[in-house]
Scaffold this motif. Structure first.
Motif, PDB file in Angstrom:
ATOM      1  N   VAL A 244     -12.698 -30.378  62.181  1.00  0.00           N
ATOM      2  CA  VAL A 244     -11.921 -31.558  62.528  1.00  0.00           C
ATOM      3  C   VAL A 244     -12.316 -32.679  61.570  1.00  0.00           C
ATOM      4  O   VAL A 244     -13.508 -32.890  61.331  1.00  0.00           O
TER       5      VAL A 244
ATOM      6  N   ILE B 272     -15.291 -35.513  62.057  1.00  0.00           N
ATOM      7  CA  ILE B 272     -16.280 -35.177  63.098  1.00  0.00           C
ATOM      8  C   ILE B 272     -17.262 -34.176  62.490  1.00  0.00           C
ATOM      9  O   ILE B 272     -16.851 -33.109  62.008  1.00  0.00           O
TER      10      ILE B 272
ATOM     11  N   GLN C 226       2.612 -25.095  70.702  1.00  0.00           N
ATOM     12  CA  GLN C 226       2.164 -24.818  72.073  1.00  0.00           C
ATOM     13  C   GLN C 226       2.541 -26.005  72.967  1.00  0.00           C
ATOM     14  O   GLN C 226       2.964 -25.829  74.092  1.00  0.00           O
TER      15      GLN C 226
ATOM     16  N   GLU D 196       1.924 -19.480  71.593  1.00  0.00           N
ATOM     17  CA  GLU D 196       2.121 -19.351  73.047  1.00  0.00           C
ATOM     18  C   GLU D 196       3.516 -19.757  73.492  1.00  0.00           C
ATOM     19  O   GLU D 196       3.692 -20.431  74.503  1.00  0.00           O
TER      20      GLU D 196
ATOM     21  N   PRO E  24      -9.582 -15.686  73.740  1.00  0.00           N
ATOM     22  CA  PRO E  24      -9.849 -16.569  74.871  1.00  0.00           C
ATOM     23  C   PRO E  24      -9.466 -18.014  74.585  1.00  0.00           C
ATOM     24  O   PRO E  24      -9.287 -18.404  73.427  1.00  0.00           O
ATOM     25  N   ASN E  25      -9.370 -18.784  75.637  1.00  0.00           N
ATOM     26  CA  ASN E  25      -9.073 -20.222  75.485  1.00  0.00           C
ATOM     27  C   ASN E  25     -10.125 -20.864  74.586  1.00  0.00           C
ATOM     28  O   ASN E  25     -11.309 -20.554  74.681  1.00  0.00           O
ATOM     29  N   GLY E  26      -9.671 -21.728  73.740  1.00  0.00           N
ATOM     30  CA  GLY E  26     -10.597 -22.477  72.896  1.00  0.00           C
ATOM     31  C   GLY E  26     -11.174 -21.694  71.732  1.00  0.00           C
ATOM     32  O   GLY E  26     -12.109 -22.140  71.078  1.00  0.00           O
ATOM     33  N   SER E  27     -10.610 -20.536  71.447  1.00  0.00           N
ATOM     34  CA  SER E  27     -11.198 -19.728  70.369  1.00  0.00           C
ATOM     35  C   SER E  27     -10.715 -20.174  68.991  1.00  0.00           C
ATOM     36  O   SER E  27     -11.299 -19.803  67.981  1.00  0.00           O
ATOM     37  N   GLY E  28      -9.655 -20.950  68.937  1.00  0.00           N
ATOM     38  CA  GLY E  28      -9.201 -21.465  67.645  1.00  0.00           C
ATOM     39  C   GLY E  28      -7.818 -20.985  67.223  1.00  0.00           C
ATOM     40  O   GLY E  28      -7.408 -21.176  66.080  1.00  0.00           O
ATOM     41  N   LYS E  29      -7.071 -20.415  68.134  1.00  0.00           N
ATOM     42  CA  LYS E  29      -5.749 -19.884  67.793  1.00  0.00           C
ATOM     43  C   LYS E  29      -4.787 -20.997  67.369  1.00  0.00           C
ATOM     44  O   LYS E  29      -4.140 -20.913  66.326  1.00  0.00           O
ATOM     45  N   SER E  30      -4.723 -22.038  68.193  1.00  0.00           N
ATOM     46  CA  SER E  30      -3.828 -23.149  67.840  1.00  0.00           C
ATOM     47  C   SER E  30      -4.320 -23.860  66.595  1.00  0.00           C
ATOM     48  O   SER E  30      -3.517 -24.326  65.769  1.00  0.00           O
ATOM     49  N   THR E  31      -5.628 -23.953  66.458  1.00  0.00           N
ATOM     50  CA  THR E  31      -6.167 -24.597  65.256  1.00  0.00           C
ATOM     51  C   THR E  31      -5.725 -23.829  64.016  1.00  0.00           C
ATOM     52  O   THR E  31      -5.285 -24.424  63.030  1.00  0.00           O
TER      53      THR E  31
ATOM     54  N   ILE F  76     -14.276 -25.188  63.509  1.00  0.00           N
ATOM     55  CA  ILE F  76     -13.571 -24.401  64.527  1.00  0.00           C
ATOM     56  C   ILE F  76     -13.225 -23.012  63.976  1.00  0.00           C
ATOM     57  O   ILE F  76     -13.444 -22.007  64.630  1.00  0.00           O
TER      58      ILE F  76
ATOM     59  N   HIS G 228      -1.288 -14.929  75.156  1.00  0.00           N
ATOM     60  CA  HIS G 228      -2.340 -14.498  76.081  1.00  0.00           C
ATOM     61  C   HIS G 228      -1.923 -13.260  76.852  1.00  0.00           C
ATOM     62  O   HIS G 228      -2.710 -12.682  77.573  1.00  0.00           O
TER      63      HIS G 228
ATOM     64  N   TYR H   8      -7.082 -31.621  60.528  1.00  0.00           N
ATOM     65  CA  TYR H   8      -8.089 -30.619  60.177  1.00  0.00           C
ATOM     66  C   TYR H   8      -8.347 -30.616  58.685  1.00  0.00           C
ATOM     67  O   TYR H   8      -7.459 -30.885  57.885  1.00  0.00           O
TER      68      TYR H   8
HETATM   69  N1  LIG Z   1      -8.384 -32.280  66.874  1.00  0.00           N
HETATM   70  C1  LIG Z   1      -9.444 -31.772  67.525  1.00  0.00           C
HETATM   71  N2  LIG Z   1     -10.486 -32.563  67.792  1.00  0.00           N
HETATM   72  C2  LIG Z   1     -11.572 -32.058  68.446  1.00  0.00           C
HETATM   73  N3  LIG Z   1     -11.662 -30.805  68.857  1.00  0.00           N
HETATM   74  C3  LIG Z   1     -10.645 -29.963  68.631  1.00  0.00           C
HETATM   75  C4  LIG Z   1      -9.482 -30.418  67.947  1.00  0.00           C
HETATM   76  N4  LIG Z   1      -8.647 -29.382  67.854  1.00  0.00           N
HETATM   77  C5  LIG Z   1      -9.243 -28.329  68.447  1.00  0.00           C
HETATM   78  N5  LIG Z   1     -10.440 -28.675  68.911  1.00  0.00           N
HETATM   79  C6  LIG Z   1     -11.371 -27.771  69.613  1.00  0.00           C
HETATM   80  O1  LIG Z   1     -11.415 -26.563  68.917  1.00  0.00           O
HETATM   81  C7  LIG Z   1     -11.455 -25.476  69.822  1.00  0.00           C
HETATM   82  C8  LIG Z   1     -10.306 -24.531  69.564  1.00  0.00           C
HETATM   83  O2  LIG Z   1      -9.106 -25.131  70.028  1.00  0.00           O
HETATM   84  P1  LIG Z   1      -7.690 -24.423  69.948  1.00  0.00           P
HETATM   85  O3  LIG Z   1      -6.706 -25.340  70.493  1.00  0.00           O
HETATM   86  O4  LIG Z   1      -7.485 -23.931  68.571  1.00  0.00           O
HETATM   87  O5  LIG Z   1      -7.908 -23.197  70.936  1.00  0.00           O
HETATM   88  P2  LIG Z   1      -6.893 -22.080  71.382  1.00  0.00           P
HETATM   89  O6  LIG Z   1      -7.476 -20.807  70.952  1.00  0.00           O
HETATM   90  O7  LIG Z   1      -5.540 -22.378  70.925  1.00  0.00           O
HETATM   91  O8  LIG Z   1      -7.000 -22.186  72.961  1.00  0.00           O
HETATM   92  P3  LIG Z   1      -5.884 -22.000  74.102  1.00  0.00           P
HETATM   93  O9  LIG Z   1      -5.788 -20.555  74.352  1.00  0.00           O
HETATM   94  O10 LIG Z   1      -6.460 -22.695  75.276  1.00  0.00           O
HETATM   95  O11 LIG Z   1      -4.613 -22.605  73.628  1.00  0.00           O
HETATM   96  C9  LIG Z   1     -11.465 -26.071  71.203  1.00  0.00           C
HETATM   97  O12 LIG Z   1     -12.792 -26.161  71.640  1.00  0.00           O
HETATM   98  C10 LIG Z   1     -10.884 -27.435  70.998  1.00  0.00           C
HETATM   99  O13 LIG Z   1     -11.368 -28.351  71.939  1.00  0.00           O
END
Ligand SMILES: Nc1ncnc2c1ncn2[C@@H]1O[C@H](COP(=O)(O)OP(=O)(O)OP(=O)(O)O)[C@@H](O)[C@H]1O
Ligand SMILES: [Mg+2]
Lengths: 255, 487
Positions: free
Chosen positions: A11, A14, A88, A174, A38-45, A19, A206, A56
């Motif tokens: 990010v 920060i 998403q 998603e 899993p949730n928070g694994s970084g897929k959306s990132t 991620i 998911h 990012y």
């Molecule tokens: N802009 C940001 N600032 C701070 N933290 C971030 C940011 N973007 C993502 N994160 C963190 O990075 C991690 C991965 O987030 P991401 O949204 O990619 O997960 P995900 O795999 O898409 O989850 P989900 O299945 O819940 O959609 C999470 O812990 C999230 O809080």
């Protein structure tokens, strides 16, 4: 078509916020890849980094699209080259009509490629067809973009855009979440009808149930910013049954 | 006031013989700088006005002098500007060759027409093709009126104010100052004393004006002020939509603009008044720009309706509160406004809805966009008088911030003197979000296009009130005005 090598992303502004921790992924023309995790694994990132979201910062690795690095390109330039992200959480934009927005999006793409803009007439026809195809309530598209849309309506609206813009690489983050059975089928049918030897998909999901409709060529499991396993469609069934425990334990041990 | 040529007040008003103390050449097209009784007389003489109008101007002038000497220039607005030197302004400037009013476009100075072209106002085509009758005020003298004949057949009068004084003195005499008297405020007094020209429209009873009437104002001469005066009268059951556009060229010194607009909507009539204000806003660093102090007010009689729609993107300073006096029972007042400030612009704008009649209804939708170091204030007043049974007001007031150095303020005043009134007030402040921007950019829009789409979308409730061609122009203006603030 798309080649991701050792991609690391954090990010912006920060510290120690990495991620994505070394993603490797190769998508050939015509393939459909599913990414689960899993949730928070970084897929959306990952999806956002591919699309060029400025929040990012890529700290290492490369992303090559049609033989060229795209990491230096702005989001709109990536869109012009044929990338598309179905969000998403699509943003709400008051006062902007979906019609007007999509016409502007098509126009800017045409302009960037030195092509003629579609006439208002031809566009209207296309738009109406697609509205019907994705089963959006026609009164909805007379409202402001995504404003007050239900979760499922927003996803259908993403599908509408996908179908109108006809990208060569579509990333669906998603798009199946929060959809009723009918809508799910519409999303799947949309993807299937658009499948072609020239077009590829990355489908973040998911749920194995989507993959009953869309048969992926490859399934990846993304855990804690890394792809920990890659396999065929059966991998999705396995995950559905066993969950991510095993992978999380392994990733935890490696961390 | 300094004035070497002053004749005493009494003798002024006596209308006796008068000598131009300072003007060696009455044929000059630019009167000397400064404001004095002589200048007022000069303006009136140049326009060959009847004596009653000269007397009215003089009363306004002396009222203004009183206000000036009592330091009654209004200071309550949230605007900050150096003291205006009223003696350092030209109060009369006529473009060359317009001593005789042009009979047709052929009589208009080609250079002037070229300037209009540059501004994107192809007078001929636009007027004829778009069905807009244009009355263009260039500096002070009206230079062209088109479509007059077609309107004339319906009994509609649409001409420059000066022509109206000559050709329709009874109407002017009856309505001039009836809604905005010269005693109304400092700038209204100034305008009444020195107004140069402007537009006049009269729609006879029961007539629906078939086209949009339009005036384009432009300040041209350096160091000149512009003081136009507009009067629109919709007779019983009539309807008219009137458009007003404003531009001024780039100048490093500030220019004063103090206009007055009076609308009279008689029983069962409707006036729709739309403005696109794009006076020169000053440079990026806040040099120059127009000081826009405008008094606009309408009176709505029984069952009448007055709508003000404005898109304000120009001027260094904007001080402007288009208002409606809801005098007649069941009358309706509306105010739709988008005010955009960028760089060092300051706007203090809003409206006043004065409910006097029964069952009167007013709607206010005010949107302020602040960018750069701009300061944007909404100032609105809703007044419900004792006799206004069942009055209704709805106010919606939204601010949008672009960047971190700008500001937005909201100052609503409400005065309710009848317990049956129903008032609603909604307010919001928002920022263009990164999510919105990225969403649009991911679909192929540039950052600038994305900002523009978000901002025009946000302003939509106001822009949709504008006549079609004006709506496009307004959207374009918002875009141009934001340049440099985004991207
Ligand atoms: N802009 C940001 N600032 C701070 N933290 C971030 C940011 N973007 C993502 N994160 C963190 O990075 C991690 C991965 O987030 P991401 O949204 O990619 O997960 P995900 O795999 O898409 O989850 P989900 O299945 O819940 O959609 C999470 O812990 C999230 O809080
Ligand atoms: Mg996600």
């Amino acid at each position: 078509m798309l080649e991701i090598n050792n991609l690391h992303a954090s990010v912006v502004d920060i510290e120690n916020s990495e991620i994505l921790k070394g993603i490797n992924l190769k998508v050939n023309k015509g393939e459909v890849h599913a990414i689960m995790g899993p949730n928070g694994s970084g897929k959306s990132t990952l999806a956002n980094v591919l699309m060029g979201r400025p929040d990012y910062e890529v700290t290492a690795g490369s992303v090559v699209f049609y033989g060229e690095s795209i990491l230096g390109l702005r989001a709109e330039e990536r869109a012009h080259r044929g990338m598309f992200l179905a969000f998403q959480y699509p943003a709400e934009i008051p006062g902007v009509r979906p019609w007007q927005f999509l016409k502007a999006a098509l126009d800017s793409k045409a302009e960037s490629r030195g092509e003629d803009k579609m006439s208002v007439r031809a566009f209207s026809k296309l738009f109406d067809e697609k509205v019907e195809a994705v089963g959006i309530n026609p009164t909805l598209v007379k409202r402001s973009l995504n404003e007050g849309f239900s979760g499922g309506e927003k996803k259908r609206n993403e599908m509408l855009q996908l179908e109108v813009l006809q990208p060569s690489l579509a990333i669906l983050d998603e798009t199946d979440s929060g959809l009723d059975v009918d809508a799910l089928r519409i999303v799947a049918e949309g993807v299937n009808s658009m499948r072609s030897p020239e077009r590829s998909f990355i489908v973040v999901t998911h749920y194995q149930r989507l993959l009953n409709y869309i048969t992926p060529d490859v399934v990846h499991i993304l855990v804690k910013g890394k792809i920990v396993r890659t396999g065929g469609p059966d991998l999705a069934l396995e995950v559905e049954k066993d969950g991510y425990k095993e992978y999380l334990a392994a990733a935890g041990a490696n961390a | 006031m300094t004035n070497q040529n002053t004749i005493s007040r009494e003798s002024d008003l006596s209308g006796g013989e008068y000598k131009w103390g300072f003007v060696s050449d009455i044929e000059t097209d630019l009167a000397p700088k400064g404001l004095s009784e002589d200048i007022v007389r000069l303006i009136s003489a140049k326009k060959e006005e009847p004596d009653w109008l000269l007397q009215w101007r003089l009363k306004a002038y002396w009222h203004w002098v009183d206000l000036f000497e009592n330091e009654a220039e209004p200071t309550w607005a949230k605007i900050d500007y150096p003291k205006i030197d009223y003696q350092d302004i030209y109060y009369y400037a006529a473009p060359k060759g317009t001593n005789e009013a042009p009979k047709s476009l052929d009589d208009v100075d080609p250079e002037m027409l070229a300037t209009f072209e540059k501004l994107g106002i192809p007078l001929q085509e636009r007027a004829v093709l778009a069905g807009v009758a244009v009355d263009a005020v260039f500096d002070s003298v009206s230079v062209a009126t088109t479509m007059g004949k077609q309107l004339g057949e319906l009994g509609i009068i649409f001409c420059s104010f000066s022509e109206a004084v000559k050709n329709h003195p009874d109407l002017i005499k009856k309505y001039l100052g009836s809604v905005v008297p010269y005693t109304d405020n400092f700038f209204a007094a100034l305008n009444a004393a020195v107004f140069s020209d402007g537009s006049f429209a009269y729609i006879p009873p029961g007539v629906r004006c078939p086209i949009e009437l339009m005036t384009y104002f432009r300040i041209n001469t350096e160091g000149s002020g512009q003081f136009e005066r507009t009067l629109i009268v919709a007779d019983e059951g009539a309807y008219v939509s009137y458009l007003e556009g404003c531009t001024a060229p780039f100048r490093k010194t500030s220019q004063l603009h103090a206009a007055t607009v009076e609308l009279v909507a008689l029983d069962n009539s409707e006036i729709k008044y739309s403005t696109i204000q794009n006076w020169f806003p000053g440079t990026k660093d806040g040099e120059g720009g127009v000081y826009n102090f405008v008094t606009k007010r309408g009176r709505a009689d029984k069952n009448a309706k007055i709508s003000w729609t404005q898109v304000e993107t120009g001027s260094a300073i904007t001080w402007k509160y288009p208002s409606v006096i809801l005098k007649g029972d069941n009358s309706v007042g509306e105010f739709f406004s988008v005010a955009l400030v960028n760089n060092h612009q300051q706007a203090d704008t809003g409206t006043k809805m004065i409910h006097i009649g029964k069952n009167t209804k007013s709607t206010i939708v005010a949107k302020g966009i602040s960018a750069g170091k701009g300061s944007n204030t909404y100032r609105g007043q809703v007044q419900i008088m004792p006799g206004a049974e069942n009055a209704v007001n709805h106010t919606q007031c939204d601010s949008l911030l672009v960047g971190d150095e700008c500001s937005a303020h909201t100052v609503p005043y409400i005065e309710v003197r009848n317990p049956t009134a129903r008032l609603e007030h909604e307010a919001s402040t928002s920022k263009v979000s990164d999510d919105q921007l990225f969403y649009l950019m991911a679909r192929g829009l540039s950052e600038e296009e994305a900002h523009h789409m978000i901002i025009t979308g946000w302003s939509r409730d106001v822009i949709k009130e504008l006549p079609f061609e004006f709506a496009l122009e307004a959207a374009q203006l918002l875009k141009v005005s934001l340049e440099g603030a985004v991207g």
